[in-house]
Design an enzyme around this catalytic site. Structure first.
Site, short mmCIF file in Angstrom:
data_model
loop_
_atom_site.label_atom_id
_atom_site.label_comp_id
_atom_site.label_asym_id
_atom_site.label_seq_id
_atom_site.Cartn_x
_atom_site.Cartn_y
_atom_site.Cartn_z
N SER A 63 0.83 -1.19 0.00
CA SER A 63 0.00 0.00 0.00
C SER A 63 0.88 1.26 0.00
O SER A 63 1.70 1.42 -0.89
CB SER A 63 -0.97 -0.06 1.19
OG SER A 63 -1.97 0.91 1.09
N ASP A 87 -8.43 -3.88 -6.85
CA ASP A 87 -8.09 -3.28 -5.55
C ASP A 87 -8.81 -1.94 -5.39
O ASP A 87 -8.79 -1.10 -6.29
CB ASP A 87 -6.57 -3.08 -5.50
CG ASP A 87 -6.05 -2.67 -4.13
OD1 ASP A 87 -6.78 -2.00 -3.39
OD2 ASP A 87 -4.91 -3.03 -3.82
N HIS A 128 -6.83 -6.07 -0.82
CA HIS A 128 -5.70 -5.15 -0.69
C HIS A 128 -4.58 -5.85 0.07
O HIS A 128 -4.77 -6.35 1.17
CB HIS A 128 -6.16 -3.91 0.05
CG HIS A 128 -5.17 -2.80 0.08
ND1 HIS A 128 -4.66 -2.21 -1.06
CD2 HIS A 128 -4.57 -2.15 1.13
CE1 HIS A 128 -3.82 -1.25 -0.73
NE2 HIS A 128 -3.75 -1.19 0.59
#
Length: 537
Positions: free
Chosen positions: A245, A470, A499
Site C-alpha cells: 500500500s 483493488d 488489498h
C-alpha cells in the site's frame, strides 16, 4: 493508503484540542552538542543536495554505531526471540548534527543456515501511519507463505518517524478523536458542509499546536532517508524491502533517491506514483475504486442469500444498506453508531476479502433483529486507552505526511465541485474520504512538490504485485510504477480485489515473490494469476 484503512478516520473530524503533548516526544528527540552544531554549519556547505549529504552523514554514523539489540519491552507485545532496538536519525536532513529522532526497530534472525542467509528484509505495511513492528511475528507464528524466505533473511520491522514508538505525533486528544457518534459524512445541506470544514480546519490547527516541531519533516522523502539510515545501521550495503500500500510509495521514493542502494524490492498494492496523483487525485480515484469493490461484495452477499438473507440481488442488498444507514442517521444504534461509524465498519469489506464473511454476518444478524451485534462491531471502545491513542496517532501521521508531501487545493470550491460530482455515481466513500483529507486545504506548514519517481543509475528491476480490482490502490498505479521503474515485472491477480496480495494464499503469486526474494529471478514478461479462493460463508 494504510494497510488497515478501516481504522482510519473516514468520518467527521473531532474538534482539535489545545494542550501540547510534550511527553509524546520526551526521550525521542535529543538536542545537538555545540561542537556538532559547528560541524553542521561547516560540513554541509559543499554538495548540491543538502538532504543527500545529510543522509550520507547520518548513514555513516549509523553504520559505525550499529543497533544495540535487546529483548523487546514487555508492553510492546513482541515475544522472544524477537529483539528490539533504536536507530537515531536527523529530524531535519539538512542538519544531520542537529536534533535526532529515535526510530524503533525490531528483528528476528533468519531460520536457515549461515550459508543460506542473505541479509535483512525490511517491511512497511502502509499508511502513512502504519507500524511495521509486527512483521517479525510472521516467523514466530510460522506463516507458511514466508517460511522459505525466513530461512534467508532476518525479518526487520520499524515504526516510521512520527508513528508508535518513533517520536509519535498527535493532533487531538485520542479519547475525543474516537468519541461517537460523529456527523454523517454525507452532507444534507450547506450548513453541514460548513460544519465539516470547521472541524477540518480545527484538526489542522490541532496538529500544529501539538506537533509543530515534527510537521515540516513528516514527509515520504524523509522516511525514505530514515530507511537508508536503518539499512546502514543493520550493516547492509543494499536494501531488501517489501512495501504494501503506502509502503509501495515509500519504495518508489527510496528507489528514486537511492537507486544504487536497492538489492531486492517488492511493491504490493501500488499507490500511483505520478506527481499528478499524489495525493489529492489519488484519493478521488480511490472513491471510484471503492464503489466497484463495494458492488463486488454486494454481489457475493446476494449469491449467498441462503446464508445471509439480505437479498438475492445487489439492488436488494444495497436497499438494506441504505435502510440501515437511514435508521442510524435518525437514531444512532446504541446511541453511538451513526452513518459515520457504519462506514468505518463496512468499508473493511471492499478493503479485504477476509472481511467479507464477518461484515456480512454482522449485517445479517442486524437484519434478523440483533442490533447489539452491530453496535459491538462498529462502536469505538472508549475503555481501550492504548488502542485509541494508536488510532489517533496513525491518523495524525496519515494526515501529516499526505498534507506535507504535495500541494493540495486551498479553494473549497474545488473540493466541493469534485466531491459533489463523484458522489452522484460513487457514493459509498466519497464524502467520508473528502472530510478525512480536508485538513490539507488549510495545512499550517509548507507543502512540497512530490518526488519525480523514475529509474536511476544502479536501480535493479523490482517485482510489482497487484490485484486487478483493488479498492484502496487502483490498478493503474501498478502500471504506472512499472513504466517508471524500467525492467520491472508486474504480477496481476486477475478478477480479485483484496488489498495486500503477498500475504494471501495464492501459489501463482507466492512462488514468484519467494523466487525473486531468494534468487532475484523475474519472469521474462508480466504474469497474470487466477484469483485466490473466494471466501465461503
Amino acid at each position: 493508503m494504510r494497510e488497515k484503512r478501516a481504522n482510519r478516520r473516514t468520518v467527521a473530524l473531532g474538534s482539535a484540542g489545545t494542550l501540547v503533548v510534550a511527553t509524546l516526544l520526551a526521550g525521542a528527540v535529543t538536542a545537538p552538542t555545540a561542537s556538532a552544531q559547528a560541524q553542521d554549519r561547516d560540513g554541509l556547505r559543499h554538495g548540491k543536495d543538502r538532504e543527500a549529504v545529510g543522509t550520507a552523514i547520518a548513514a555513516a554514523r549509523a553504520a559505525k554505531t550499529g543497533i544495540d539489540w535487546k529483548d523487546c519491552p514487555a508492553d510492546w507485545g513482541l515475544e522472544k526471540p524477537i529483539q528490539c532496538g533504536w536507530v537515531s536519525v536527523p529530524l531535519d536532513y539538512t542538519k544531520p548534527y542537529g536534533k535526532q529522532l529515535k526510530i524503533a526497530v525490531d528483528r528476528i534472525g533468519s531460520t536457515g543456515t549461515k550459508d543460506e542467509r542473505q541479509g535483512a528484509l525490511l517491511y512497511n505495511p502502509g499508511g502513512p501511519g502504519g507500524s511495521g513492528l509486527r512483521f517479525p511475528r510472521r516467523v514466530v507464528t510460522q506463516n507458511p507463505i514466508w517460511a522459505k524466505t525466513a530461512k534467508a533473511y532476518d525479518f526487520v520491522g520499524f515504526d516510521p518517524r512520527g508513528v508508535g514508538k518513533s517520536a509519535p505525533i498527535s493532533c487531538v486528544d485520542p479519547q475525543e478523536f474516537v468519541k461517537a457518534p460523529k456527523m454523517d459524512p454525507v452532507p444534507g445541506s450547506e450548513a453541514d458542509k460548513r460544519a465539516q470544514r470547521k472541524l477540518a480546519r480545527e484538526y489542522a490547527e490541532g496538529c500544529y499546536e501539538r506537533s509543530a516541531a515534527m510537521l515540516p519533516h513528516m514527509t515520504t522523502p524523509n522516511t525514505a532517508r530514515d530507511l537508508d539510515v536503518i539499512r546502514a545501521a543493520l550493516g547492509e550495503k543494499k536494501l531488501n524491502f517489501v512495501g504494501v500500500s503506502y509502503g509501495t510509495y515509500l519504495a518508489a521514493v527510496y528507489g528514486t533517491l537511492f537507486p544504487g542502494h536497492v538489492r531486492r524490492m517488492v511493491a504490493d498494492s501500488v499507490v500511483n506514483p505520478s506527481r499528478s496523483k499524489i495525493w489529492y487525485q489519488a484519493n478521488l480515484d480511490q472513491d471510484v475504486a471503492f464503489e466497484m469493490r463495494w458492488n463486488d461484495w454486494q454481489d457475493w452477499v446476494a449469491r449467498n442469500d441462503a446464508t445471509f438473507h439480505l437479498g438475492d440481488t445487489r439492488a436488494e442488498v444495497q436497499a438494506k444498506w441504505l435502510e440501515l444507514r437511514a435508521t442510524a442517521k435518525k437514531n444512532p444504534l446504541g446511541g453511538v453508531v451513526g452513518p459515520a461509524e457504519l462506514i468505518s465498519f463496512f468499508q473493511s469489506a471492499p478493503y479485504y476479502d477476509s472481511s467479507w464473511v464477518p461484515v456480512a454476518t454482522v449485517f445479517s444478524r442486524y437484519a434478523a433483529g440483533d442490533t447489539q451485534a452491530l453496535v459491538d462491531a462498529a462502536a469505538p471502545d472508549m475503555t481501550d486507552i492504548a488502542g485509541n491513542a494508536a488510532t489517533e496517532n496513525g491518523n495524525a501521521v496519515y494526515t501529516a505526511v499526505e498534507c506535507a508531501d504535495a500541494k493540495w487545493p486551498t479553494d473549497w470550491r474545488t473540493w466541493d465541485r469534485d466531491n459533489t460530482r463523484l458522489h452522484r455515481d460513487y457514493p459509498f466513500l466519497t464524502w467520508s474520504n473528502a472530510w478525512m483529507n480536508l485538513p490539507c486545504a488549510t495545512w499550517p506548514v509548507k507543502q512540497n512538490t512530490p518526488v519525480d519517481v523514475k529509474t536511476g543509475k544502479g536501480l535493479p528491476p523490482i517485482l510489482i504485485v497487484q490485484a486487478e480490482r483493488d479498492a484502496a490502490t487502483p490498478y493503474e498505479g501498478a502500471v504506472e510504477l512499472q513504466k517508471r521503474f524500467k525492467g520491472s515485472r508486474l504480477i496481476t491477480e486477475k478478477n480479485a480485489g483484496s488489498h495486500g496480495v503477498t500475504n494471501l494464499l495464492n501459489p501463482c503469486v507466492n512462488d514468484r515473490v519467494e523466487a525473486y526474494l531468494l534468487t532475484g529471478k523475474l519472469d521474462a514478461k508480466n504474469v497474470s494469476c487466477t484469483p485466490h479462493a473466494v471466501p465461503k460463508p
